[in-house]
Scaffold this active site. Structure first.
Site, PDB file in Angstrom:
ATOM      1  N   LYS A 261      -4.663 -20.862   2.853  1.00  0.00           N
ATOM      2  CA  LYS A 261      -5.913 -20.080   2.905  1.00  0.00           C
ATOM      3  C   LYS A 261      -5.841 -18.881   1.971  1.00  0.00           C
ATOM      4  O   LYS A 261      -6.762 -18.620   1.202  1.00  0.00           O
ATOM      5  CB  LYS A 261      -6.145 -19.653   4.358  1.00  0.00           C
ATOM      6  CG  LYS A 261      -7.436 -18.926   4.610  1.00  0.00           C
ATOM      7  CD  LYS A 261      -7.965 -19.211   6.003  1.00  0.00           C
ATOM      8  CE  LYS A 261      -7.195 -18.544   7.113  1.00  0.00           C
ATOM      9  NZ  LYS A 261      -7.578 -17.150   7.355  1.00  0.00           N
ATOM     10  N   SER A 262      -4.750 -18.131   2.047  1.00  0.00           N
ATOM     11  CA  SER A 262      -4.618 -16.929   1.208  1.00  0.00           C
ATOM     12  C   SER A 262      -4.709 -17.286  -0.273  1.00  0.00           C
ATOM     13  O   SER A 262      -5.376 -16.604  -1.053  1.00  0.00           O
ATOM     14  CB  SER A 262      -3.257 -16.265   1.455  1.00  0.00           C
ATOM     15  OG  SER A 262      -3.184 -15.748   2.748  1.00  0.00           O
TER      16      SER A 262
ATOM     17  N   ARG B 137     -14.060  -5.995  12.998  1.00  0.00           N
ATOM     18  CA  ARG B 137     -12.726  -5.692  12.455  1.00  0.00           C
ATOM     19  C   ARG B 137     -12.728  -4.435  11.581  1.00  0.00           C
ATOM     20  O   ARG B 137     -13.721  -4.131  10.917  1.00  0.00           O
ATOM     21  CB  ARG B 137     -12.186  -6.920  11.714  1.00  0.00           C
ATOM     22  CG  ARG B 137     -11.981  -8.069  12.712  1.00  0.00           C
ATOM     23  CD  ARG B 137     -11.382  -9.271  12.099  1.00  0.00           C
ATOM     24  NE  ARG B 137     -10.038  -9.019  11.616  1.00  0.00           N
ATOM     25  CZ  ARG B 137      -9.348  -9.878  10.892  1.00  0.00           C
ATOM     26  NH1 ARG B 137      -9.878 -11.034  10.566  1.00  0.00           N
ATOM     27  NH2 ARG B 137      -8.134  -9.580  10.489  1.00  0.00           N
TER      28      ARG B 137
ATOM     29  N   GLN C 227      -3.981  -7.549   2.459  1.00  0.00           N
ATOM     30  CA  GLN C 227      -5.416  -7.481   2.156  1.00  0.00           C
ATOM     31  C   GLN C 227      -5.772  -6.137   1.547  1.00  0.00           C
ATOM     32  O   GLN C 227      -6.528  -6.062   0.576  1.00  0.00           O
ATOM     33  CB  GLN C 227      -6.231  -7.739   3.420  1.00  0.00           C
ATOM     34  CG  GLN C 227      -6.052  -9.157   3.936  1.00  0.00           C
ATOM     35  CD  GLN C 227      -6.785  -9.413   5.236  1.00  0.00           C
ATOM     36  OE1 GLN C 227      -7.344  -8.497   5.837  1.00  0.00           O
ATOM     37  NE2 GLN C 227      -6.770 -10.649   5.682  1.00  0.00           N
TER      38      GLN C 227
ATOM     39  N   ASP D 209       0.801 -13.943  11.039  1.00  0.00           N
ATOM     40  CA  ASP D 209      -0.206 -14.900  11.515  1.00  0.00           C
ATOM     41  C   ASP D 209       0.385 -15.923  12.497  1.00  0.00           C
ATOM     42  O   ASP D 209      -0.356 -16.770  13.016  1.00  0.00           O
ATOM     43  CB  ASP D 209      -0.831 -15.641  10.333  1.00  0.00           C
ATOM     44  CG  ASP D 209      -1.675 -14.709   9.465  1.00  0.00           C
ATOM     45  OD1 ASP D 209      -2.157 -13.682   9.986  1.00  0.00           O
ATOM     46  OD2 ASP D 209      -1.840 -14.997   8.268  1.00  0.00           O
TER      47      ASP D 209
ATOM     48  N   ARG E 219      -6.461 -19.579  15.594  1.00  0.00           N
ATOM     49  CA  ARG E 219      -5.028 -19.732  15.856  1.00  0.00           C
ATOM     50  C   ARG E 219      -4.709 -19.719  17.352  1.00  0.00           C
ATOM     51  O   ARG E 219      -3.715 -20.296  17.784  1.00  0.00           O
ATOM     52  CB  ARG E 219      -4.236 -18.667  15.111  1.00  0.00           C
ATOM     53  CG  ARG E 219      -4.417 -18.746  13.599  1.00  0.00           C
ATOM     54  CD  ARG E 219      -3.290 -18.101  12.830  1.00  0.00           C
ATOM     55  NE  ARG E 219      -3.700 -17.762  11.479  1.00  0.00           N
ATOM     56  CZ  ARG E 219      -3.825 -18.620  10.465  1.00  0.00           C
ATOM     57  NH1 ARG E 219      -3.553 -19.900  10.639  1.00  0.00           N
ATOM     58  NH2 ARG E 219      -4.221 -18.217   9.269  1.00  0.00           N
TER      59      ARG E 219
HETATM   60  C1  S3P Z   1      -3.800 -12.188   4.445  1.00  0.00           C
HETATM   61  C2  S3P Z   1      -3.107 -11.099   4.882  1.00  0.00           C
HETATM   62  C3  S3P Z   1      -2.810 -10.843   6.298  1.00  0.00           C
HETATM   63  C4  S3P Z   1      -3.013 -12.095   7.156  1.00  0.00           C
HETATM   64  C5  S3P Z   1      -4.271 -12.826   6.823  1.00  0.00           C
HETATM   65  C6  S3P Z   1      -4.305 -13.222   5.362  1.00  0.00           C
HETATM   66  C7  S3P Z   1      -4.061 -12.326   3.003  1.00  0.00           C
HETATM   67  O1  S3P Z   1      -3.690  -9.844   6.782  1.00  0.00           O
HETATM   68  O2  S3P Z   1      -3.003 -11.765   8.519  1.00  0.00           O
HETATM   69  O3  S3P Z   1      -4.412 -13.976   7.619  1.00  0.00           O
HETATM   70  O4  S3P Z   1      -4.468 -13.408   2.549  1.00  0.00           O
HETATM   71  O5  S3P Z   1      -3.854 -11.339   2.268  1.00  0.00           O
HETATM   72  P1  S3P Z   1      -3.303  -8.282   6.621  1.00  0.00           P
HETATM   73  O6  S3P Z   1      -3.231  -8.007   5.178  1.00  0.00           O
HETATM   74  O7  S3P Z   1      -4.419  -7.550   7.285  1.00  0.00           O
HETATM   75  O8  S3P Z   1      -2.003  -8.122   7.333  1.00  0.00           O
END
Ligand code: S3P
Length: 435
Positions: free
Chosen positions: A21-22, A122, A169, A315, A387
Site C-alpha cells: 500500500k505504501s 484522524r 507520513q 501496522d 486490520r
Molecule cells: C505509512 C506510515 C505509517 C503506517 C501507515 C502507512 C506510510 O503511518 O501506519 O499505514 O505509507 O507512510 P505513520 O507515518 O503515521 O506512522
C-alpha cells in the site's frame, strides 16, 4: 457486510499477497509529478490506493489501467497539475491525505482534501503545523481534523525539522513540500521510519540524501519517469504469518513478500516468540528486498515486545495481539501510543474484541498486556478498521466457537480478496449479510 469465522483446516499452500500500500500510493504520486511515462507493476487494487489514483486523474493526470494491478501514468511534470473541480476524496487513507497535504501545499491552486468517517477523525496537525513553518497555508476543522483546506500560491521555504512522533507520513509530507520550497528541507526522526519516499524520489532522479532517521532534499528539482515494481505487502502477509503460526499442522508459503527492514518488526517479534518462519528464494524486487516466507505452526511464548521494534511493526499490532493471545505466558506492549490514532484506536479495538473472546487484556495509555487463554466464540466489532477485521479472522482459526466479525467492508481498503485467499488456504470464513 460481516464475516462468520471459525476454525477451519490447517493452513496450506502458496499464497500471492497483493502489492504494498505504501509503495503503491507513492508510485502514483511521483509518477504523476515526473516528466514522461511511468509503468507501475503490482499496484495494489485497494480502495485507498485507487482513491489516490483517482485524485491524480482529477488533477489532470492521465492514468491507464492496461490490466488489474498495472498502471501507466503519463506524468505532467512537477508544475503540471491542474486545479481540481471540487473536493478530493482520500477515502480511508491517512497516507494519501497526509502526503497530498505536503504535495498540494506547493501548488498554485487551492484544494480541499476530505475523507471517510474514520479519516475525518484522524489528527492532521502533525502535518499542517510543520508545513506552516515552511510557509504553507492549510486550514483544518476544529480539533485539527479533516477536511484540509489548502491555499495554493504560497511561497514555501525549506526547513530543518525534527519530528515529534516517528511518522513516515509526516516525513513524506515535508519532503514533498520540500520539492516546491526554496532551499533545502531536512527531516530528522526520533526513530527511523519506512523510507519509501526517499528511495522512490531517488529512483525518480531526485537529488536526495538520506540515511536511517535523516533525509535532505533540495527544492526546485524535476523528476524523471521510471518504472516501479511494487513488492507484496508485508502488512497484509502478517495475518497469514500469524494464522499459520497458531493453527496446528499449518505450513504456508507466502511468495516474494517485501522485507524492507523498516517493516519487518513483526517477523522479529514472532521469532522471539518461537515462530517457525523461514525466508527462501531471497531476491530484490523494484529495489526492495523480498523473499518467500515459509511459515509452519509452532508453539509460541509471550514476550515483552522491545520498544525499539515498535516503529518497524506499527501496522502489525492487531496481528501481534492474536499471536500473543495464543501464546504461553503474557505479552507486554509499550511505547505504542500511536496505535490510538490509526484507522481505529487499535489498542482499544483489539482489547475489546479479545475480551469478548474470553481473554484478560490490561490496557495502558501506550500499550497493553495480553494474557493468553482459550478463545471462545462471540461477536466482535471491527470498528471499521481493516486490520482489526483481518486480525479477528485469524484469531477465529483457534477459537472454540464461531466468531462474528462485524463491518468488514473496510478490508477492501488494503486487501481486496482477503476472504477468498484465506478460504483457499484453509480458513473457516464466510460472508454474512448484516443482521
Ligand atoms: C505509512 C506510515 C505509517 C503506517 C501507515 C502507512 C506510510 O503511518 O501506519 O499505514 O505509507 O507512510 P505513520 O507515518 O503515521 O506512522
Amino acid at each position: 457486510m460481516d464475516w462468520r469465522a471459525r476454525a477451519g483446516a490447517p493452513l496450506r499452500g502458496t499464497l500471492a499477497i497483493p502489492g504494498d500500500k505504501s509503495v503503491s500510493h507513492r508510485a502514483v504520486m511521483f509518477a504523476a509529478l515526473a516528466d514522461g511515462t511511468s509503468r507501475i507493476d503490482g499496484f495494489l487494487e485497494g480502495e485507498d490506493t485507487r482513491a489516490t489514483a483517482a485524485i491524480f486523474a482529477r488533477l489532470g493526470v492521465r492514468i491507464e489501467t492496461p490490466s488489474p494491478s498495472r498502471r501507466i501514468v503519463h506524468g505532467v511534470g512537477i508544475d503540471g497539475l491542474r486545479a481540481p473541480d471540487g473536493p478530493l476524496d482520500c477515502g480511508n487513507a491517512g497516507t494519501g491525505m497526509r502526503l497530498l497535504a505536503g504535495l498540494l501545499a506547493g501548488q498554485r491552486f487551492d484544494a480541499v482534501l476530505v475523507g471517510d468517517a474514520s479519516l475525518s477523525k484522524r489528527p492532521m496537525r502533525r502535518v499542517t503545523v510543520p508545513l506552516a513553518k515552511m510557509g504553507a497555508r492549510i486550514d483544518t476543522e476544529e480539533g485539527g481534523v479533516p477536511p484540509l483546506r489548502i491555499h495554493g500560491g504560497q511561497r514555501l521555504v525549506g526547513i530543518d525539522h525534527t519530528l515529534e512522533v516517528a511518522s513516515a507520513q509526516v516525513k513524506s509530507a515535508l519532503l514533498l513540500a520540500g520539492l516546491y520550497a526554496d532551499g533545502e528541507t531536512v527531516v530528522r526522526e526520533p526513530h527511523p521510519t519506512r523510507d519509501y519516499t526517499e528511495r522512490m524520489l531517488a529512483a525518480f532522479g531526485a537529488d536526495i540524501e538520506f540515511s536511517p532517521g535523516y533525509a535532505r532534499l533540495r527544492g526546485g528539482q524535476r523528476l524523471r519517469a521510471t518504472d516501479v515494481a511494487v513488492p507484496a505487502d508485508f502488512s497484509s502477509a502478517a495475518f497469514f504469518m500469524v494464522a499459520a503460526s497458531i493453527v496446528p499442522g499449518s505450513e504456508l508459503r507466502l511468495s516474494q513478500v517485501g522485507l524492507n527492514p523498516r517493516r519487518t518488526g513483526l517477523l522479529q517479534a514472532l521469532r522471539m516468540m518461537g515462530a517457525d518462519i523461514r525466508e527462501e528464494n531471497a531476491a530484490t524486487h523494484g529495489g526492495e528486498p523480498v523473499a518467500d516466507l515459509l511459515v509452519r505452526y509452532a508453539p509460541l511464548r509471550g514476550i515483552e515486545v522491545p520498544e525499539a521494534l515498535v516503529p518497524d511493526m506499527i501496522d502489525e499490532f492487531p496481528a501481534l495481539f492474536v499471536a500473543a493471545a495464543c501464546a504461553d505466558g503474557p505479552t507486554v506492549v509499550r511505547g505504542a501510543a500511536e496505535l490510538r490514532v490509526k484507522e481505529s484506536d487499535r489498542l482499544a479495538s483489539m482489547a475489546a474484541g479479545l475480551r469478548t473472546l474470553g481473554l484478560r487484556i490490561d490496557e495502558t495509555p501506550d500499550g497493553a498486556t495480553i494474557f493468553p487463554g482459550a478463545l471462545r466464540g462471540g461477536a466482535v466489532e471491527s470498528h471499521d478498521d481493516h486490520r482489526i477485521a483481518m486480525a479477528f479472522a485469524a484469531a477465529a482459526q483457534r477459537a472454540e466457537g464461531e466468531v462474528l466479525i462485524r463491518d468488514v467492508a473496510n478490508v477492501a481498503t488494503s486487501f481486496p480478496g482477503f476472504d477468498a485467499l484465506a478460504r483457499g488456504a484453509g480458513f473457516g470464513l464466510e460472508n454474512a449479510a448484516v443482521e
